[in-house]
Design an enzyme around this catalytic site. Structure first.
Site, PDB file in Angstrom:
ATOM      1  N   ASP A  81       0.611  -1.129   0.053  1.00  0.00           N
ATOM      2  CA  ASP A  81      -0.815  -0.448  -0.367  1.00  0.00           C
ATOM      3  C   ASP A  81       0.962   1.161  -0.167  1.00  0.00           C
ATOM      4  O   ASP A  81       1.771   1.950   1.297  1.00  0.00           O
ATOM      5  CB  ASP A  81      -0.666   0.156   1.087  1.00  0.00           C
ATOM      6  CG  ASP A  81      -1.770   0.763   1.113  1.00  0.00           C
ATOM      7  OD1 ASP A  81      -1.893   1.417   0.455  1.00  0.00           O
ATOM      8  OD2 ASP A  81      -2.121   1.288   2.524  1.00  0.00           O
ATOM      9  N   HIS A 179      -7.307  10.134   3.765  1.00  0.00           N
ATOM     10  CA  HIS A 179      -7.068   8.973   4.645  1.00  0.00           C
ATOM     11  C   HIS A 179      -7.256  10.060   5.929  1.00  0.00           C
ATOM     12  O   HIS A 179      -6.917  10.992   6.528  1.00  0.00           O
ATOM     13  CB  HIS A 179      -5.531   9.111   4.622  1.00  0.00           C
ATOM     14  CG  HIS A 179      -5.247   7.950   2.964  1.00  0.00           C
ATOM     15  ND1 HIS A 179      -4.407   8.808   2.292  1.00  0.00           N
ATOM     16  CD2 HIS A 179      -5.358   6.981   2.605  1.00  0.00           C
ATOM     17  CE1 HIS A 179      -3.657   8.177   1.266  1.00  0.00           C
ATOM     18  NE2 HIS A 179      -5.021   7.256   1.790  1.00  0.00           N
ATOM     19  N   LYS A 183     -12.804  13.096   7.376  1.00  0.00           N
ATOM     20  CA  LYS A 183     -12.353  13.431   5.897  1.00  0.00           C
ATOM     21  C   LYS A 183     -13.579  14.820   5.152  1.00  0.00           C
ATOM     22  O   LYS A 183     -12.889  15.670   4.570  1.00  0.00           O
ATOM     23  CB  LYS A 183     -13.006  12.079   5.366  1.00  0.00           C
ATOM     24  CG  LYS A 183     -12.009  10.653   5.669  1.00  0.00           C
ATOM     25  CD  LYS A 183     -12.726  10.209   4.636  1.00  0.00           C
ATOM     26  CE  LYS A 183     -11.944   8.523   5.945  1.00  0.00           C
ATOM     27  NZ  LYS A 183     -10.800   7.887   5.746  1.00  0.00           N
ATOM     28  N   HIS A 210      -9.687   4.523  -2.427  1.00  0.00           N
ATOM     29  CA  HIS A 210      -8.772   4.801  -1.210  1.00  0.00           C
ATOM     30  C   HIS A 210      -9.495   5.722   0.015  1.00  0.00           C
ATOM     31  O   HIS A 210     -10.566   6.195  -0.469  1.00  0.00           O
ATOM     32  CB  HIS A 210      -7.039   5.752  -1.128  1.00  0.00           C
ATOM     33  CG  HIS A 210      -6.212   4.464  -1.796  1.00  0.00           C
ATOM     34  ND1 HIS A 210      -5.047   4.746  -1.137  1.00  0.00           N
ATOM     35  CD2 HIS A 210      -6.331   4.418  -3.122  1.00  0.00           C
ATOM     36  CE1 HIS A 210      -4.508   3.663  -2.080  1.00  0.00           C
ATOM     37  NE2 HIS A 210      -5.140   3.219  -3.187  1.00  0.00           N
ATOM     38  N   SER A 213     -12.408   4.593   4.594  1.00  0.00           N
ATOM     39  CA  SER A 213     -12.781   3.852   6.434  1.00  0.00           C
ATOM     40  C   SER A 213     -14.450   5.249   6.398  1.00  0.00           C
ATOM     41  O   SER A 213     -14.567   6.407   5.913  1.00  0.00           O
ATOM     42  CB  SER A 213     -12.241   4.501   7.196  1.00  0.00           C
ATOM     43  OG  SER A 213     -11.517   3.627   7.292  1.00  0.00           O
ATOM     44  N   ASP A 255      -8.398   0.946   6.501  1.00  0.00           N
ATOM     45  CA  ASP A 255      -7.668   1.228   7.483  1.00  0.00           C
ATOM     46  C   ASP A 255      -8.315   1.897   9.178  1.00  0.00           C
ATOM     47  O   ASP A 255      -8.346   1.015  10.045  1.00  0.00           O
ATOM     48  CB  ASP A 255      -6.621   0.963   7.045  1.00  0.00           C
ATOM     49  CG  ASP A 255      -4.994   1.567   7.817  1.00  0.00           C
ATOM     50  OD1 ASP A 255      -5.013   0.756   8.792  1.00  0.00           O
ATOM     51  OD2 ASP A 255      -4.209   1.825   8.080  1.00  0.00           O
ATOM     52  N   ARG A 280      -3.821  -9.819  26.753  1.00  0.00           N
ATOM     53  CA  ARG A 280      -4.296 -10.906  26.947  1.00  0.00           C
ATOM     54  C   ARG A 280      -5.539 -11.024  26.203  1.00  0.00           C
ATOM     55  O   ARG A 280      -6.957 -10.898  25.393  1.00  0.00           O
ATOM     56  CB  ARG A 280      -3.603 -12.177  26.976  1.00  0.00           C
ATOM     57  CG  ARG A 280      -2.362 -13.101  25.990  1.00  0.00           C
ATOM     58  CD  ARG A 280      -1.902 -14.576  25.973  1.00  0.00           C
ATOM     59  NE  ARG A 280      -1.691 -14.640  27.251  1.00  0.00           N
ATOM     60  CZ  ARG A 280      -0.846 -15.110  28.382  1.00  0.00           C
ATOM     61  NH1 ARG A 280       0.142 -15.817  28.060  1.00  0.00           N
ATOM     62  NH2 ARG A 280      -1.164 -15.575  29.620  1.00  0.00           N
TER      63      ARG A 280
HETATM   64  P1  13P Z   1      -8.755   5.325   5.611  1.00  0.00           P
HETATM   65  O1  13P Z   1      -8.096   5.935   6.074  1.00  0.00           O
HETATM   66  O2  13P Z   1     -10.091   6.119   4.948  1.00  0.00           O
HETATM   67  O3  13P Z   1      -9.155   3.820   5.945  1.00  0.00           O
HETATM   68  O4  13P Z   1      -7.920   4.741   4.189  1.00  0.00           O
HETATM   69  C1  13P Z   1      -7.334   3.889   4.278  1.00  0.00           C
HETATM   70  C2  13P Z   1      -6.331   3.901   2.860  1.00  0.00           C
HETATM   71  O5  13P Z   1      -6.932   4.076   2.070  1.00  0.00           O
HETATM   72  C3  13P Z   1      -5.420   2.996   2.955  1.00  0.00           C
HETATM   73  O6  13P Z   1      -4.287   3.124   1.669  1.00  0.00           O
HETATM   74  O1  G3H Z   2      -3.290   4.983   3.430  1.00  0.00           O
HETATM   75  C1  G3H Z   2      -2.202   4.335   4.665  1.00  0.00           C
HETATM   76  C2  G3H Z   2      -2.884   3.496   5.282  1.00  0.00           C
HETATM   77  O2  G3H Z   2      -4.278   4.130   6.164  1.00  0.00           O
HETATM   78  C3  G3H Z   2      -1.953   3.211   5.927  1.00  0.00           C
HETATM   79  O3  G3H Z   2      -1.484   3.859   6.835  1.00  0.00           O
HETATM   80  O4  G3H Z   2       1.125   3.893   6.474  1.00  0.00           O
HETATM   81  O5  G3H Z   2      -0.181   4.880   8.979  1.00  0.00           O
HETATM   82  O6  G3H Z   2       0.507   2.294   7.214  1.00  0.00           O
HETATM   83  P1  G3H Z   2      -0.123   3.573   7.418  1.00  0.00           P
HETATM   84 ZN    ZN Z   3      -4.639   5.178   0.980  1.00  0.00          ZN
END
Ligand code: 13P
Ligand code: G3H
Ligand code: ZN
Length: 316
Positions: A81, A179, A183, A210, A213, A255, A280
């Site tokens: 990613d 992200h 948003k 992308h 969420s 994510d 745990r």
């Molecule tokens: P979110 O931050 O909306 O979960 O997007 C994740 C993403 O685009 C990872 O590439």
């Molecule tokens: O788009 C980004 C993803 O949410 C991954 O996030 O770079 O903090 O692992 P990260």
């Molecule tokens: Zn992304």
């Protein structure tokens, strides 16, 4: 079973979207596999640059290989990613990844094309597919932060030229999402007119959303009631996933919502059990809650229940 991202796309295109979920640790990995098995869904595991350096990239590989043995019916692809050129080449050379994303969207247009071309050349020689990005999403990833005035929505004419010249296999488009947990500040939402225009120009070509969420209000409220301070968080309406899928959005990246599940479970657990210090008990709750969250997402994506059809389709 690890399969090619392309095969998953071929089966899903125009009907449903494949959930692309990021993982960083053991508990997310277990919850992810359980959730996808519970909802009989194919899926994509995403590994970001930050995830690769959180412990050691080999740790993630080993966890995924082991999960594959624990859940022999799972059908999934492994994807880098938001890679830069170095990370993309490293993943291509590792022989472990089904696909890589080269995100050179912050570069000038011609540089983005040239960088993507180099990655495509190396990837295709190893039968690995490439996701590229055109336009710029807002929000925060570990290595990059894009403010609202830097956001550029994808232009459909340019998207067609970019795909033709770069040779990429799927395209991440900037369509109004960003992200992270913050948003939309008002009534904004996904720009369906852009997706539609791109699909008209490139019917059959897989698009990627992308920043998908949803940042559910009840999740944010529970986090805040247990001591969190998340204000004004707002995300994508999950009921729009299928509409996007019908317009060619074949991969939907999620994510942040999984991180919110982690935060809620741990805040609530330690608030309710202030005498406890063991990892745990909340870890077990988290794996179960993460699996439930995956089941719900797959229902919105339309990927739930597709596992047997995908197995037949790819002939394995
Ligand atoms: P979110 O931050 O909306 O979960 O997007 C994740 C993403 O685009 C990872 O590439
Ligand atoms: O788009 C980004 C993803 O949410 C991954 O996030 O770079 O903090 O692992 P990260
Ligand atoms: Zn992304």
């Amino acid at each position: 079973m690890i399969v090619s991202t392309n095969e998953l796309f071929k089966h899903a295109y125009g009907k449903y979207a494949i959930g692309a979920y990021n993982i960083n640790n053991l508990e997310q990995t277990m919850g992810l596999f359980r959730g996808n098995m519970d909802s009989k869904a194919p899926f994509i595991i995403q590994i970001s640059k930050g995830a690769r350096s959180y412990t050691d990239k080999r740790m993630l590989e080993a966890m995924i290989r082991t999960a594959d043995q624990i859940f022999p019916d799972a059908i999934f692809a492994v994807h880098l990613d938001h890679g830069d050129e170095e990370a993309a080449m490293d993943c291509i050379n590792s022989g472990f990844y089904s696909s890589v994303m080269i995100d050179a969207s912050m570069k000038p247009y011609e540089d983005n094309i040239a960088t993507t071309q180099r990655v495509v050349k190396a990837a295709h020689a190893s039968k690995i597919t490439v996701e590229a990005e055109l336009g710029q999403l807002g929000g925060v990833e570990e290595h990059i932060s894009v403010s609202e005035d830097q956001v550029h929505l994808t232009e459909p004419d340019q998207a067609e030229d970019f795909v033709k010249r770069s040779g990429c296999d799927s395209l991440a488009c900037a369509i109004g999402t960003s992200h992270g947990a913050y948003k939309f500040s008002g009534a904004q939402g996904v720009h369906f007119e852009i997706i539609e225009a791109i699909q008209k120009k490139m019917p059959g070509f897989p698009l990627v959303m992308h920043g998908s969420s949803s940042v559910p209000k009840d999740e944010v409220d529970r986090i805040n009631a247990a001591g969190g301070k998340l204000k004004g968080a707002k995300g994508v309406d999950a009921t729009q996933f299928l509409k996007a899928a019908k317009l060619g959005v074949t991969k939907i990246n999620i994510d942040t919502d999984g991180r919110l599940v982690w935060c809620r479970v741990h805040r609530e657990y330690f608030k309710e059990h202030p005498e406890n210090f063991d990892l745990r008990p909340p870890g077990k709750v988290f794996m179960a809650e993460f699996a439930k969250y995956i089941v719900e997402k797959n229902r919105y994506l339309g990927s739930a229940g597709q596992l047997d059809a995908v197995r037949k389709f790819i002939g394995k």
